[in-house]
Structure formats: structure tokens, C-alpha cells
Design an enzyme around this catalytic site. Structure first.
Site, PDB file in Angstrom:
ATOM      1  N   SER A  42       4.303   7.003   6.891  1.00  0.00           N
ATOM      2  CA  SER A  42       3.902   8.327   6.695  1.00  0.00           C
ATOM      3  C   SER A  42       4.045   8.588   7.853  1.00  0.00           C
ATOM      4  O   SER A  42       3.263   7.941   9.271  1.00  0.00           O
ATOM      5  CB  SER A  42       2.690   8.204   5.849  1.00  0.00           C
ATOM      6  OG  SER A  42       2.921   7.718   4.859  1.00  0.00           O
ATOM      7  N   ARG A  96       9.960   2.296   0.775  1.00  0.00           N
ATOM      8  CA  ARG A  96       9.090   0.875   1.402  1.00  0.00           C
ATOM      9  C   ARG A  96       8.242   0.290  -0.265  1.00  0.00           C
ATOM     10  O   ARG A  96       7.676   1.721  -0.535  1.00  0.00           O
ATOM     11  CB  ARG A  96       7.947   1.105   1.755  1.00  0.00           C
ATOM     12  CG  ARG A  96       6.876   0.449   2.444  1.00  0.00           C
ATOM     13  CD  ARG A  96       5.985   0.431   3.793  1.00  0.00           C
ATOM     14  NE  ARG A  96       6.226  -0.411   4.594  1.00  0.00           N
ATOM     15  CZ  ARG A  96       6.171   0.479   6.426  1.00  0.00           C
ATOM     16  NH1 ARG A  96       5.325   1.415   6.868  1.00  0.00           N
ATOM     17  NH2 ARG A  96       6.559  -0.282   6.998  1.00  0.00           N
ATOM     18  N   HIS A  98       4.828  -0.971  -1.641  1.00  0.00           N
ATOM     19  CA  HIS A  98       3.456  -1.707  -1.518  1.00  0.00           C
ATOM     20  C   HIS A  98       3.201  -2.573  -2.234  1.00  0.00           C
ATOM     21  O   HIS A  98       3.093  -2.894  -3.373  1.00  0.00           O
ATOM     22  CB  HIS A  98       2.736  -0.446  -0.787  1.00  0.00           C
ATOM     23  CG  HIS A  98       2.873   0.249  -0.061  1.00  0.00           C
ATOM     24  ND1 HIS A  98       3.765   1.814  -0.078  1.00  0.00           N
ATOM     25  CD2 HIS A  98       2.885   0.933   1.478  1.00  0.00           C
ATOM     26  CE1 HIS A  98       4.081   2.427   1.113  1.00  0.00           C
ATOM     27  NE2 HIS A  98       3.472   1.303   1.453  1.00  0.00           N
ATOM     28  N   GLU A 197     -10.555   1.193   3.326  1.00  0.00           N
ATOM     29  CA  GLU A 197     -11.826   0.370   3.142  1.00  0.00           C
ATOM     30  C   GLU A 197     -13.180   1.263   2.722  1.00  0.00           C
ATOM     31  O   GLU A 197     -13.258   2.385   3.465  1.00  0.00           O
ATOM     32  CB  GLU A 197     -11.820  -0.056   4.637  1.00  0.00           C
ATOM     33  CG  GLU A 197     -10.305  -0.829   5.186  1.00  0.00           C
ATOM     34  CD  GLU A 197      -9.172   0.158   4.688  1.00  0.00           C
ATOM     35  OE1 GLU A 197      -9.181   1.018   5.568  1.00  0.00           O
ATOM     36  OE2 GLU A 197      -8.228  -0.626   4.215  1.00  0.00           O
ATOM     37  N   SER A 216       0.525  -1.856   4.888  1.00  0.00           N
ATOM     38  CA  SER A 216       1.226  -2.012   5.070  1.00  0.00           C
ATOM     39  C   SER A 216       1.805  -3.027   5.997  1.00  0.00           C
ATOM     40  O   SER A 216       1.319  -3.552   6.717  1.00  0.00           O
ATOM     41  CB  SER A 216       2.605  -0.670   5.349  1.00  0.00           C
ATOM     42  OG  SER A 216       2.424  -0.245   6.323  1.00  0.00           O
TER      43      SER A 216
HETATM   44  I1  8IG Z   1      -2.446   6.687   6.155  1.00  0.00           I
HETATM   45  O1  8IG Z   1      -7.566   4.420   6.969  1.00  0.00           O
HETATM   46  C1  8IG Z   1      -3.587   5.810   6.132  1.00  0.00           C
HETATM   47  N1  8IG Z   1      -2.798   3.636   5.829  1.00  0.00           N
HETATM   48  N2  8IG Z   1      -6.219   0.725   5.132  1.00  0.00           N
HETATM   49  N3  8IG Z   1      -6.962   2.752   5.996  1.00  0.00           N
HETATM   50  C2  8IG Z   1      -5.647   2.171   5.071  1.00  0.00           C
HETATM   51  N4  8IG Z   1      -4.920   2.960   5.302  1.00  0.00           N
HETATM   52  C3  8IG Z   1      -4.653   3.753   5.553  1.00  0.00           C
HETATM   53  C4  8IG Z   1      -5.470   4.146   6.058  1.00  0.00           C
HETATM   54  C5  8IG Z   1      -6.378   3.975   6.548  1.00  0.00           C
HETATM   55  N5  8IG Z   1      -4.536   5.424   6.524  1.00  0.00           N
END
Ligand code: 8IG
Length: 276
Positions: A42, A96, A98, A197, A216
Site C-alpha cells: 500500500s 501480494r 495476505h 488491532e 504482511s
Molecule cells: I496500512 O494499523 C495498515 N496495515 N495490523 N495494523 C495492522 N495492519 C495495518 C495497519 C495497522 N495499517
């Protein structure tokens, strides 16, 4: 021609599918061996154009073992790029898989295994992630110095006792620091996702030593080391992790941070790859 075996068949050796993918890529691109590989997460999608001339671009689902990506903002092509400075060839994986997509760890590892079979000696893994440090807010690129694999999963099968000391190459990190002395480093914790989270989980990750949280990279880095690749990991902080910032997390904000930081981090990545 043989139909490619499925990664989902436990009798299939995943490296055989990666080999099939590499053979197809060599045929379609006309490039027998690629030197480097990039996985663009991203926010990082603009880097490829700055690195060199696109020789060929394929939809990933036409390559054995790859499937269509599931998430808006994740680009689903595989490109072959030629660097004008040195004629080296870069394989750019915009597709990708995931862990949270549920296709399994073989799909997660397939891109890096394909890169290794395509001849790459170095892979750059990029991502967008949450940050735990308010001083490194959205838009900040951070070099990954090490990781915490909190997924409970491994991309490896059987007794593959791979050493992960210096997984994130000190040599490549030194190159990145030379290119941008202001770059800082951090420990990346991979969660399974797809939910972000809880604030308690973010505090836990921080106490365990994490600076960055994402979904990832750690599993891919393990697979890359196992496949013999040298690994550079770079995260773009796209949001402060839950409970660190004041606002709730939204995928739109993540995309927006990627868009606004995109040109800057893409230039940075292109400059780093030129020094390989
Ligand atoms: I973009 O705050 C992205 N990916 N686990 N936590 C997690 N993955 C993410 C986050 C995030 N932001």
C-alpha cells in the site's frame, strides 16, 4: 504443455509451481533472468515507473500460482522493468497474497519463491503499516530492522530450520541509510488480520519490541531467506496504530496517506534500488 500443479494440493511442491511461474515470466517478458524483485505494498505502487522502463506487464492471475488480489489499492500485475543505468532487470510483484485472505501460506510465499526462481538475488518487501511512535506519523517510511511473527503461522513446511539472524540485510540497510540519512529503523510485528488491532494488542506489541504493526512482510521475509534471497524491508506508516493516535482507523485514511506520500517514497525506493 503441462497444466501447472495447484499450490492447494498438498502433494505439490510449491517450488515446482514457482518454477512454472518463472518459466512463464521468462517467456512472456523475454527476460531470461531478473536481478532484483520488488513487492509493492500500500502506497508504494508508483516506484516501478521511476526505476526504469516497463518491458512487459502481465495480469498476475495469468501466472501459475497467482490469484486475483482481494483488496482495493492492491495492484494485481507483475511487471518486468529494465534499469537504464545498468541494464539490470527488476521483477515487480504488485500482487501480494495476505494470510487473512485465507488461501494459505503457500500463496503468501509464492511471490518471493517465484522471484527466486526467476533469478533474483535481492528482494525488497514494502508495505503500509500502523505506527506505534507518534513522532513517526502517517507518511513516514521506516526501514525494517527485524520482525515479530505474531501470526502463529510459518511459510515453511517440514524441518526447515532456517537462521533468521540478520534476516533484514545489514548491507542493504546501510545502502538505504546512505541514500537517505534521515531514514530510521523499526521492528515490524505481523498480525494475521484482517481486523486492525485493539489498543491492548498494540500496547502488547510495543512491550514486545514492535515499532510497526501490519499484516504482511514477516512471512514473506522468512520464505525469502529460505529461498536464498537477500531481503530489504521498508514500511510506510499510513496510520498511527489503534490507541496511539486519537482517531479510529479507516482504510480510506490508509489509502490517502499512501497517495500523499507516494511520490516521495517512490523516489526513495528508486534511488535505493539504483545502488544495489
Ligand atoms: I496500512 O494499523 C495498515 N496495515 N495490523 N495494523 C495492522 N495492519 C495495518 C495497519 C495497522 N495499517
Amino acid at each position: 504443455m503441462n497444466k501447472s500443479q495447484s499450490l492447494d494440493d498438498p502433494r505439490t511442491d510449491p517450488f515446482d509451481v514457482a518454477q512454472d511461474a518463472a518459466v512463464l515470466l521468462a517467456g512472456e517478458t523475454g527476460v531470461a533472468r531478473h536481478d532484483f524483485a520488488l513487492v509493492l505494498g500500500s502506497g508504494w505502487g508508483g516506484a516501478a515507473e521511476l526505476i526504469g522502463e516497463t518491458i512487459a506487464e502481465l495480469p498476475s492471475w495469468e501466472v501459475p500460482g497467482f490469484a486475483e488480489p482481494a483488496v482495493a489499492g492492491h495492484v494485481g500485475t507483475i511487471r518486468s522493468i529494465r534499469m537504464p543505468e545498468n541494464g539490470k532487470h527488476v521483477l515487480v510483484l504488485g500482487a501480494r497474497a495476505h494470510l487473512y485472505e485465507g488461501r494459505g501460506v503457500r500463496h503468501v510465499a509464492h511471490g518471493v519463491r517465484t522471484a527466486a526462481k526467476a533469478g533474483a538475488s535481492v528482494i525488497v518487501l514494502t508495505n503500509g503499516c500502523g505506527g506505534l511512535d507518534v513522532l513517526r506519523g502517517p507518511g513516514t517510511p521506516v526501514l525494517i530492522s527485524d520482525h515479530l511473527n505474531l501470526t502463529g503461522a510459518s511459510p515453511l513446511e517440514g524441518a526447515a530450520f532456517v537462521d533468521l539472524t540478520d534476516l533484514y540485510s545489514p548491507r542493504l540497510r546501510a545502502i538505504a541509510h546512505q541514500v537517505d540519512p534521515a531514514l530510521t529503523e523499526g521492528v515490524y510485528a505481523q498480525f494475521r488480520g484482517p481486523q486492525y488491532e485493539t489498543p491492548a494488542e498494540v500496547r502488547m506489541a510495543g512491550r514486545l519490541g514492535a515499532d510497526l504493526v501490519g499484516m504482511s512482510t514477516a512471512l514473506e521475509a522468512i520464505a525469502a531467506r529460505h529461498a536464498g534471497l537477500e531481503v530489504l524491508g521498508i514500511s510506510l506508516v499510513t496510520n498511527l496504530a489503534a490507541g496511539i493516535g486519537t482517531r479510529p482507523l479507516a482504510h480510506e485514511d490508509v489509502l490517502e496517506a499512501g497517495v500523499s506520500a507516494g511520490p516521495r517514497i517512490s523516489r526513495l525506493l528508486a534511488q535505493i534500488v539504483r545502488q544495489f
